[in-house]
Motif scaffolding. Structure first.
Motif, PDB file in Angstrom:
ATOM      1  N   THR A  82       0.796  -1.234   0.000  1.00 36.26           N
ATOM      2  CA  THR A  82       0.000   0.000   0.000  1.00 36.26           C
ATOM      3  C   THR A  82       0.827   1.282   0.000  1.00 36.26           C
ATOM      4  N   GLU A  83       2.107   1.201   0.382  1.00 38.73           N
ATOM      5  CA  GLU A  83       3.005   2.358   0.418  1.00 38.73           C
ATOM      6  C   GLU A  83       2.391   3.540   1.176  1.00 38.73           C
ATOM      7  N   PRO A  84       2.116   3.361   2.467  1.00 37.37           N
ATOM      8  CA  PRO A  84       1.500   4.439   3.255  1.00 37.37           C
ATOM      9  C   PRO A  84       2.507   5.526   3.618  1.00 37.37           C
ATOM     10  N   ASP A  85       1.980   6.639   4.102  1.00 38.77           N
ATOM     11  CA  ASP A  85       2.828   7.722   4.604  1.00 38.77           C
ATOM     12  C   ASP A  85       3.181   7.505   6.071  1.00 38.77           C
ATOM     13  N   VAL A  86       2.234   6.928   6.819  1.00 34.34           N
ATOM     14  CA  VAL A  86       2.392   6.729   8.265  1.00 34.34           C
ATOM     15  C   VAL A  86       1.913   5.336   8.638  1.00 34.34           C
ATOM     16  N   VAL A  87       2.610   4.732   9.602  1.00 36.01           N
ATOM     17  CA  VAL A  87       2.188   3.436  10.142  1.00 36.01           C
ATOM     18  C   VAL A  87       1.969   3.583  11.643  1.00 36.01           C
ATOM     19  N   LEU A  88       0.799   3.177  12.112  1.00 34.46           N
ATOM     20  CA  LEU A  88       0.532   3.080  13.547  1.00 34.46           C
ATOM     21  C   LEU A  88       0.894   1.659  13.950  1.00 34.46           C
ATOM     22  N   MET A  89       1.969   1.511  14.701  1.00 34.08           N
ATOM     23  CA  MET A  89       2.563   0.200  14.966  1.00 34.08           C
ATOM     24  C   MET A  89       2.474  -0.164  16.452  1.00 34.08           C
ATOM     25  N   ASP A  90       1.677  -1.189  16.748  1.00 33.29           N
ATOM     26  CA  ASP A  90       1.601  -1.686  18.119  1.00 33.29           C
ATOM     27  C   ASP A  90       2.930  -2.343  18.488  1.00 33.29           C
ATOM     28  N   VAL A  91       3.299  -2.261  19.756  1.00 31.99           N
ATOM     29  CA  VAL A  91       4.547  -2.875  20.196  1.00 31.99           C
ATOM     30  C   VAL A  91       4.410  -4.384  20.314  1.00 31.99           C
ATOM     31  N   ARG A  92       3.403  -4.832  21.059  1.00 35.49           N
ATOM     32  CA  ARG A  92       3.292  -6.247  21.389  1.00 35.49           C
ATOM     33  C   ARG A  92       2.330  -6.940  20.432  1.00 35.49           C
ATOM     34  N   MET A  93       2.908  -7.632  19.453  1.00 34.88           N
ATOM     35  CA  MET A  93       2.129  -8.398  18.486  1.00 34.88           C
ATOM     36  C   MET A  93       2.751  -9.780  18.330  1.00 34.88           C
ATOM     37  N   PRO A  94       1.955 -10.767  17.915  1.00 37.38           N
ATOM     38  CA  PRO A  94       2.506 -12.116  17.745  1.00 37.38           C
ATOM     39  C   PRO A  94       3.543 -12.174  16.635  1.00 37.38           C
ATOM     40  N   GLY A  95       4.453 -13.126  16.744  1.00 42.65           N
ATOM     41  CA  GLY A  95       5.502 -13.272  15.741  1.00 42.65           C
ATOM     42  C   GLY A  95       6.499 -12.141  15.850  1.00 42.65           C
ATOM     43  N   ILE A  96       6.586 -11.320  14.825  1.00 39.94           N
ATOM     44  CA  ILE A  96       7.468 -10.155  14.828  1.00 39.94           C
ATOM     45  C   ILE A  96       6.758  -9.009  15.534  1.00 39.94           C
ATOM     46  N   ASP A  97       7.373  -8.490  16.587  1.00 40.35           N
ATOM     47  CA  ASP A  97       6.723  -7.394  17.305  1.00 40.35           C
ATOM     48  C   ASP A  97       6.922  -6.071  16.560  1.00 40.35           C
TER      49      ASP A  97
END
Length: 216
Positions: free
Chosen positions: A46-61
């Protein structure tokens, strides 16, 4: 239009953020992901401008996903990442900063502050919850006042020193422009030159530098 990807393993959180951002008119959610690996795939598509990234997620955090994103897309102007976490812990802040995050917000932040953060980061500036900024300064600098280091600041013009001092106070480009009676575009130019001359990566590092050298 600012394009955003939301990466969080809780569907209710993603839905809530999606609804908040969709109501703005100038921000569009380009995609969602429930873990770090999926986030990287969605971001590449999607090539976004901004990513809202949670810290604690399964697999790769979220921290590792941010690190990989910055490493693999550094030459292609990667999206700006805002780290979102329920837990106001120093280790997340420091690791996120080192990974290349442009902002840090707690998940209980107000909707208006979330929207403002997305717009600020999309414009190339950094954001951090007040508690985060304060602890960063204390961690990297300490609390003892310091005399101005004129040697380290010799590469800056007088105006650039003025701008740096206001950056250290947490002011945005617009606020600095109002305080110094300058055009916002002029302030952006000063900020870019300050970062280049001092070899600093972003505004957060500029804040730390200013406090380290006694001009904040």
């Amino acid at each position: 239009m600012i394009r955003v990807v939301i990466a969080d393993d809780q569907s209710l959180v993603r839905t809530g953020f999606h609804m908040i951002l969709d109501e703005t008119g100038d921000i569009a959610v380009a995609g969602e992901a429930a873990d770090g690996l999926a986030a990287l795939t969605v971001i590449a598509r999607t090539e976004p401008d901004v990513v809202l990234m949670d810290v604690r997620m399964p697999g790769i955090d979220g921290i590792e996903a941010t690190r990989r994103l910055r490493a693999t897309a550094a030459a292609d102007d990667p999206p700006h990442v805002i780290i979102l976490t329920t837990f106001d812990l120093d280790e997340y802040v420091y690791d996120g900063l080192r990974a290349g995050a442009a902002g840090f917000l707690l998940k209980d932040t107000l909707a208006a502050d979330l929207v403002s953060a997305v717009r600020t980061v999309a414009a190339g500036q950094n954001v951090a919850a007040p508690t985060v900024t304060g602890r960063l300064i204390r961690h990297f600098v300490g609390t003892a006042p310091r005399a101005p280091d004129t040697t380290a600041l010799a590469v800056l013009t007088v105006r650039e020193r003025d701008v740096l001092a206001l950056i250290a106070q947490g002011m945005s480009n617009r606020e600095i422009a109002d305080a110094l009676l300058l055009a916002e575009g002029t302030v952006k130019t000063h900020v870019s030159r300050i970062l280049a001359k001092l070899q600093l990566r972003d505004r957060i590092h500029a804040v730390i530098f200013a406090h380290q050298h006694g001009i904040a």
